[in-house]
Design an enzyme around this catalytic site. Structure first.
Site, PDB file in Angstrom:
ATOM      1  CB  ALA A  88      -5.995  11.952 -96.053  1.00  0.00           C
ATOM      2  CG  HIS A  99       2.464  22.990 -65.493  1.00  0.00           C
ATOM      3  ND1 HIS A  99       2.831  21.821 -66.129  1.00  0.00           N
ATOM      4  CD2 HIS A  99       2.053  22.632 -64.247  1.00  0.00           C
ATOM      5  CE1 HIS A  99       2.667  20.798 -65.294  1.00  0.00           C
ATOM      6  NE2 HIS A  99       2.197  21.271 -64.154  1.00  0.00           N
TER       7      HIS A  99
HETATM    8  P1  NAD Z   1      -4.823   9.254-100.365  1.00  0.00           P
HETATM    9  O1  NAD Z   1      -3.840   9.309-101.434  1.00  0.00           O
HETATM   10  O2  NAD Z   1      -4.563   9.943 -99.080  1.00  0.00           O
HETATM   11  O3  NAD Z   1      -5.120   7.735 -99.980  1.00  0.00           O
HETATM   12  C1  NAD Z   1      -5.615   6.831-100.912  1.00  0.00           C
HETATM   13  C2  NAD Z   1      -5.317   5.451-100.373  1.00  0.00           C
HETATM   14  O4  NAD Z   1      -6.011   4.527-101.165  1.00  0.00           O
HETATM   15  C3  NAD Z   1      -3.837   5.098-100.451  1.00  0.00           C
HETATM   16  O5  NAD Z   1      -3.409   4.663 -99.191  1.00  0.00           O
HETATM   17  C4  NAD Z   1      -3.793   3.990-101.483  1.00  0.00           C
HETATM   18  O6  NAD Z   1      -2.833   3.024-101.189  1.00  0.00           O
HETATM   19  C5  NAD Z   1      -5.191   3.411-101.373  1.00  0.00           C
HETATM   20  N1  NAD Z   1      -5.657   2.762-102.569  1.00  0.00           N
HETATM   21  C6  NAD Z   1      -5.457   3.132-103.850  1.00  0.00           C
HETATM   22  N2  NAD Z   1      -6.085   2.275-104.674  1.00  0.00           N
HETATM   23  C7  NAD Z   1      -6.694   1.370-103.883  1.00  0.00           C
HETATM   24  C8  NAD Z   1      -7.492   0.253-104.126  1.00  0.00           C
HETATM   25  N3  NAD Z   1      -7.796  -0.121-105.373  1.00  0.00           N
HETATM   26  N4  NAD Z   1      -7.951  -0.470-103.079  1.00  0.00           N
HETATM   27  C9  NAD Z   1      -7.628  -0.109-101.822  1.00  0.00           C
HETATM   28  N5  NAD Z   1      -6.875   0.939-101.541  1.00  0.00           N
HETATM   29  C10 NAD Z   1      -6.417   1.674-102.550  1.00  0.00           C
HETATM   30  O7  NAD Z   1      -6.200   9.726-101.038  1.00  0.00           O
HETATM   31  P2  NAD Z   1      -7.592  10.120-100.384  1.00  0.00           P
HETATM   32  O8  NAD Z   1      -7.710   9.593 -98.998  1.00  0.00           O
HETATM   33  O9  NAD Z   1      -8.606   9.744-101.402  1.00  0.00           O
HETATM   34  O10 NAD Z   1      -7.484  11.684-100.332  1.00  0.00           O
HETATM   35  C11 NAD Z   1      -7.360  12.427-101.551  1.00  0.00           C
HETATM   36  C12 NAD Z   1      -6.353  13.532-101.416  1.00  0.00           C
HETATM   37  O11 NAD Z   1      -6.849  14.492-100.531  1.00  0.00           O
HETATM   38  C13 NAD Z   1      -5.015  13.062-100.883  1.00  0.00           C
HETATM   39  O12 NAD Z   1      -3.980  13.673-101.594  1.00  0.00           O
HETATM   40  C14 NAD Z   1      -5.022  13.525 -99.458  1.00  0.00           C
HETATM   41  O13 NAD Z   1      -3.731  13.860 -98.958  1.00  0.00           O
HETATM   42  C15 NAD Z   1      -5.923  14.742 -99.511  1.00  0.00           C
HETATM   43  N6  NAD Z   1      -6.598  14.887 -98.227  1.00  0.00           N
HETATM   44  C16 NAD Z   1      -5.885  15.445 -97.222  1.00  0.00           C
HETATM   45  C17 NAD Z   1      -6.472  15.557 -95.978  1.00  0.00           C
HETATM   46  C18 NAD Z   1      -5.684  16.177 -94.868  1.00  0.00           C
HETATM   47  O14 NAD Z   1      -4.656  16.797 -95.150  1.00  0.00           O
HETATM   48  N7  NAD Z   1      -6.120  16.016 -93.633  1.00  0.00           N
HETATM   49  C19 NAD Z   1      -7.752  15.092 -95.760  1.00  0.00           C
HETATM   50  C20 NAD Z   1      -8.426  14.503 -96.808  1.00  0.00           C
HETATM   51  C21 NAD Z   1      -7.838  14.403 -98.049  1.00  0.00           C
END
Ligand code: NAD
Length: 494
Positions: free
Chosen positions: A197, A457
């Site tokens: 995200a 619409h």
């Molecule tokens: P996330 O869990 O959404 O994504 C983290 C990503 O990093 C994953 O796709 C994972 O596969 C990848 N990853 C993990 N280790 C890695 C590595 N060593 N190298 C490369 N990629 C790696 O976490 P986020 O983006 O940090 O967000 C944190 C939390 O905040 C999440 O739970 C997210 O849902 C939430 N958030 C939500 C929103 C929204 O609802 N719009 C916006 C921002 C954050």
């Protein structure tokens, strides 16, 4: 000091729980050690949306060059960050007034649970990283106080995870918090580690302001999580490619080395590249340290989240936990959902249960992606005969008029009964449109909800009717006389 409900943490979970409990007639204390509004207001949803709104306007205007608009626009990152600070500060300033009006006692300090009824709150200095002069939360304490509350709700949230080999220093290697609090100027190039995200949202906005962005994702796709269909993340990835955001999947960063004004990253495939900044966005971990949870007898999961029941009560009767600090989706939307459930249960006894499928999940990036209910795969796993009604915005009058028709609607339903199960919308205002789908999933009319409505619409929402109409009509014509309620018309649905 005696209260009916004491809440620790004033993010979306904490403040919504405080408001809900106050509306239900409880005497409420809300304790916050940092800035009022927590991550969502100060370093998450609100500042991000403020900046992403500008980023989308830049795209919209530049896409319409030669189609009636003359003069490309570009972003002024410094001014945008200052504007973001003003927006956030304005909301934060209102916070105290708003809670005071509701009779909520907002107390600034560090809380520690003593047992199931008592919390000790210590005075604590302001966080030096947060914007100077930012209205901290609530009444300042000169000495520790003890709160007694019949019910306690823990809503302390989470903090960014660190990545071994690439530790954040707040300056060159940063996380989303550093981004919002400390980044003043636009870096020329940014490596986003993690295509979740935060990576896709902040990566897009940096790109729109003029930075060269590369996203490195360890998984096999962007937004690699069950609520987002692969079609949606695939479309986003193709758009990133088209606009010039580089995406590398199935790999990660082994180590980062700060070298003068840049950071050299060594990737897991052995390649290297230098960037002006590295943004680490590899997930968040629950904030439980120093809260006295163990002493109070609150059980944590193996991953360190607070363990809760479906009523959001912890292992200790009378102590509830909501939002990112307990296991479940880590979004403001989920925290707001939790808050309503936990506050009602704390005041009235355990009656309401959580259901995260009901909570929309929305991503704001180069495309807006919104999902609610079950995906096709989840519906199949749950034993439904899953079918998907699909349409694209290519046929939408409004999308054509806006010259913005990349995206689609998917509505998941049961092929046998027509029961509405969920869906995903990718496209303009998807985060608003999804509420219609949400309402239908909770309606006793289910799929037929869309047929009952009249629409403006051209509009985005009329596309939902266009997507579903052929299916609903076919069910009506089938003679099966099926009028299935939406999957969430019953509070205890899957
Ligand atoms: P996330 O869990 O959404 O994504 C983290 C990503 O990093 C994953 O796709 C994972 O596969 C990848 N990853 C993990 N280790 C890695 C590595 N060593 N190298 C490369 N990629 C790696 O976490 P986020 O983006 O940090 O967000 C944190 C939390 O905040 C999440 O739970 C997210 O849902 C939430 N958030 C939500 C929103 C929204 O609802 N719009 C916006 C921002 C954050």
């Amino acid at each position: 000091m005696k209260f009916d409900v004491a809440i620790v943490g004033s993010g979306p979970g904490g403040y919504k729980a405080a408001i809900t409990a106050a509306h239900l007639g409880a005497r409420v204390a809300l304790v916050e050690r940092g800035l009022a509004g927590g991550t969502c207001l100060n370093q998450g949803c609100i500042p991000k949306k403020t900046l992403l709104h500008l980023a989308s306007l830049i795209e919209d205007v530049n896409e319409l060059q030669g189609l009636g608009l003359v003069g490309r626009v570009h972003g002024d990152f410094r001014a945008a960050m200052a504007h973001k600070d003003e927006v956030v500060g304005g909301i934060r300033d209102n916070f105290r007034v708003w809670l005071k009006r509701l009779g909520v006692h907002l107390i600034r300090g560090e809380a520690r649970l003593l047992d199931a009824r008592r919390i000790r709150v210590q005075p604590c200095p302001p966080d030096p990283d947060t914007p100077s002069g930012a209205g901290a939360a609530g009444d300042e304490l000169s000495s520790p106080v003890e709160l007694y509350a019949s019910r306690i709700i823990v809503a302390t949230g989470a903090e960014p995870k660190e990545l071994p080999g690439c530790p954040t220093d707040g300056r060159m290697i940063i996380n989303s918090r550093d981004f919002m609090f400390k980044l003043e100027d636009l870096p020329a190039s940014v490596l986003c580690v993690g295509g979740g995200a935060i990576g896709v949202e902040l990566g897009f906005l940096l790109h729109q302001f003029g930075a060269k962005v590369r996203i490195v994702e360890a998984g096999e796709r962007l937004l690699d999580q069950p609520r987002i269909p692969e079609r949606a993340s695939g479309l986003l990835e193709r758009k990133f490619k088209r606009i010039g955001i580089e995406v590398s999947k199935g790999m990660s960063v082994e180590r980062c080395r700060v070298d003068g004004g840049s950071v050299e990253a060594t990737f897991t495939d052995g390649s290297r590249a230098s960037f002006e900044r590295v943004l680490v966005a590899v997930g968040r971990r629950p904030y439980t340290a120093g809260l006295g949870l163990e002493e109070a007898g609150v059980v944590l999961t193996r991953e360190g989240f607070i363990q809760t029941s479906e009523y959001l009560e912890t292992s200790v009767p009378g102590i509830y936990a909501i939002g990112d600090v307990k296991a479940g989706p880590m979004t403001a939307n989920a925290a707001l959902h939790d808050a309503k459930v936990a506050a009602a249960n704390a005041v009235n006894g355990n009656q309401m249960t959580i259901n995260y499928f009901k909570v929309p999940f929305v991503i704001h990036s180069a495309l807006e992606i919104a999902a609610v209910g079950l995906t096709e795969d989840q519906a199949e796993e749950a034993g439904f005969d899953a079918d998907v009604a699909r349409s694209s915005f290519g046929g939408s009058g409004k999308a054509r008029a806006h010259h913005d028709y990349e995206g689609f609607i998917e509505v998941v339903h049961d092929a046998e009964t027509g029961q509405l199960l969920g869906g995903c919308i990718v496209g303009p205002e998807a985060g608003e449109q999804i509420h219609m789908l949400s309402a239908a999933c909770q309606s006793p009319r289910g799929m037929w909800f869309f047929k009952d409505m009249s629409y403006s619409h051209p509009s985005w929402c009329e596309e939902l009717e266009a997507t579903i109409d052929p299916y609903a009509s076919a069910f009506s014509k089938s003679g099966k006389d099926l009028f299935r309620p939406g999957i969430y018309a019953s509070p205890h649905a899957l």
